[in-house]
Design an enzyme around this catalytic site. Structure first.
Site, mmCIF file in Angstrom:
data_model
loop_
_atom_site.group_PDB
_atom_site.id
_atom_site.type_symbol
_atom_site.label_atom_id
_atom_site.label_comp_id
_atom_site.label_asym_id
_atom_site.label_seq_id
_atom_site.Cartn_x
_atom_site.Cartn_y
_atom_site.Cartn_z
ATOM 1 N N GLU A 126 -43.885 12.598 -43.269
ATOM 2 C CA GLU A 126 -42.839 11.972 -42.446
ATOM 3 C C GLU A 126 -43.356 10.686 -41.798
ATOM 4 O O GLU A 126 -42.629 9.696 -41.715
ATOM 5 C CB GLU A 126 -42.336 12.943 -41.378
ATOM 6 C CG GLU A 126 -41.150 12.431 -40.598
ATOM 7 C CD GLU A 126 -39.942 12.140 -41.464
ATOM 8 O OE1 GLU A 126 -39.384 11.018 -41.338
ATOM 9 O OE2 GLU A 126 -39.545 12.992 -42.265
ATOM 10 N N GLU A 137 -40.532 2.700 -44.189
ATOM 11 C CA GLU A 137 -39.312 2.102 -43.628
ATOM 12 C C GLU A 137 -39.637 0.860 -42.805
ATOM 13 O O GLU A 137 -38.941 -0.154 -42.904
ATOM 14 C CB GLU A 137 -38.559 3.122 -42.783
ATOM 15 C CG GLU A 137 -37.921 4.217 -43.617
ATOM 16 C CD GLU A 137 -37.159 5.232 -42.793
ATOM 17 O OE1 GLU A 137 -37.077 5.087 -41.555
ATOM 18 O OE2 GLU A 137 -36.634 6.187 -43.392
#
Length: 116
Positions: free
Chosen positions: A63, A70
């Site tokens: 994650e 991102e």
């Protein structure tokens, strides 16, 4: 030695940023807490705990990598680009695959103890 210890500060800063700004990190942490409580109440063996800890760490590490991808994609372009979308989707997909595998392994560990 100073540089070595400073790298830990950078790493903890990254983890804190992942919790503060990562969309799913908090839900993974809550899930991990629930699994830890369930593991304590179930009485997992040492080897089962090792597997569970490895899975929780893997999901959270992926994650954080997803969040990093991102950020990098957003740094390169804020405009929509099909390749930027693919990079973000693939990174998110890697987390999903590991989370599903972790859930299946969790069921293999917990369900026989609860219902067996």
């Amino acid at each position: 030695m100073k540089i070595f210890f400073k790298s830990f500060v950078y790493a903890w800063t990254g983890i804190a940023d992942g919790f503060a700004n990562g969309r799913n990190m908090k839900s993974h942490a809550i899930s991990a807490i629930i699994v830890i409580v369930a593991g304590i109440l179930t009485g997992l063996s040492v080897s089962e705990w090792c597997i569970i800890i490895l899975l929780m760490g893997g999901v959270m590490a992926l994650e954080l990598m997803n969040t990093a991808v991102e950020y990098v994609v957003d740094l390169v372009t804020l405009d929509f680009h099909p390749l930027a979308k693919k990079a973000k989707d693939i990174a998110a997909g890697s987390v999903l695959i590991f989370a599903i595998a972790s859930a299946v392994i969790g069921c293999v560990i917990f369900l026989p103890k609860w219902f067996g």
